[in-house]
Design a protein around this motif. Sequence first.
Motif, PDB file in Angstrom:
ATOM      1  N   GLU A 298       4.117   1.860  -9.846  1.00 25.14           N
ATOM      2  CA  GLU A 298       3.135   0.652 -10.134  1.00 25.14           C
ATOM      3  C   GLU A 298       2.160   0.837 -11.454  1.00 25.14           C
TER       4      GLU A 298
ATOM      5  N   GLU B 155       6.320  -1.939  -3.439  1.00 27.29           N
ATOM      6  CA  GLU B 155       6.859  -1.419  -2.247  1.00 27.29           C
ATOM      7  C   GLU B 155       5.781  -0.514  -1.526  1.00 27.29           C
ATOM      8  N   ASP B 156       5.895   0.204  -0.412  1.00 26.98           N
ATOM      9  CA  ASP B 156       4.840   0.956   0.294  1.00 26.98           C
ATOM     10  C   ASP B 156       4.736   2.080  -0.336  1.00 26.98           C
ATOM     11  N   ASP B 157       5.764   2.477  -1.218  1.00 29.57           N
ATOM     12  CA  ASP B 157       5.764   3.708  -1.968  1.00 29.57           C
ATOM     13  C   ASP B 157       5.152   3.453  -3.469  1.00 29.57           C
ATOM     14  N   ARG B 158       4.640   2.344  -3.547  1.00 28.75           N
ATOM     15  CA  ARG B 158       3.824   2.000  -4.845  1.00 28.75           C
ATOM     16  C   ARG B 158       4.817   2.090  -5.989  1.00 28.75           C
TER      17      ARG B 158
END
Length: 379
Positions: free
Chosen positions: A238, A274-277
Amino acid sequence: MKHKLISGLILMAVLAACSSSDKNEKEIPAEKTVQVNADEVQLSAAQVKNAGIVVGQPETKSMHNTINVNGVVDVPPENTYSVSVPMGGYIKKMMLIPGMMVKKGAVLAIVEDQQYIQLQQDYLTAKNRLKFASADYIRQKGLNQTKATSDKIFQQTESDFNNQKVLVKSLAEKLRLIDINPNVLNEDNISRSIRIYAPISGYVTKVNTNAGKYVNSSDILFELISPGALHANLTIFEKDAVNLKVGQKIVCSTSANPDKKYLAKIHLITPSIEDDRTTSVHCDLENADSKLLPGTFLNASIAVSNALVETAPEDAIVKWENKYYVFTDLGNYHYKMIPVETGASLDGFTEIKTKNKLGSIVTKNAYAILMKMKNSGEE
């Protein structure tokens, strides 16, 4: 006799003085590095001079910031073709194996089934009925115009004619789905088998059937990929994604052949995290070759725009136990080891990402201080 005694006493005094001088010289301790704290060290002026230690300030420089990421070789969905048969049947013949190169229009398999015969029969029968319906429509139309027949009979004839046209048209399209040309079909060339042709020129990546097997219309028989359509699918964190833009150049390599460089250009950045950045970045490969296969793991380097960053000479940064450090100058040859996070390197300078200002640091021969610090307990 008295003169000899005096001479002896003088000689003994001289020898005693020499012995005392030698003893004093042996008792002078050697110059040692003083370990102040675990991360600090005190040196002498002579040690600093002999080691060639130079102190200076970090410099602000403009340099490319490089992002190192990983990814895989992928094929865009529009260049991946799943081949199936529109109507079920038995595989009569096929000679494909994964990895084969096929040209567009090549026969991939031959499928046979009685329903193909039935479809051709239905079409030819409907076509013949259409001729009769057409003639009857023309006849009834003429009779209706002279009022020799009722409007109801004419309307029924017209409806039958139109329905037959629809039936013939729909059956013709079904034949085209299985690559049978309705325009040349007649009672002499009805076939029980159909051919499955390659929709593109490309490589066969999957073969999911075999000769003699019955397949349904929903079954995927083969998968093909276009050889010139490979791209790189990279995973970007990110914090790095904000520095990327469409059109940026990327250099990729594989673990199997790291010296071979593949050039790519960013084509699309997925606008979500996503959830894992992380997010995905899709890049067009410009010089892909036959050795680059879908699913191959990639290492990629992305050069982002110039930025003014705080840097230090490479000779100022030391590595100890897999961490990076610089030495700050506390004055009077007293130095402290400070952990730092390093960034991009350019022209002998490395970016220092430490948030706090460092002040004066050792800019040359920092490793000499590290060695003296770590070996001070052994001196």
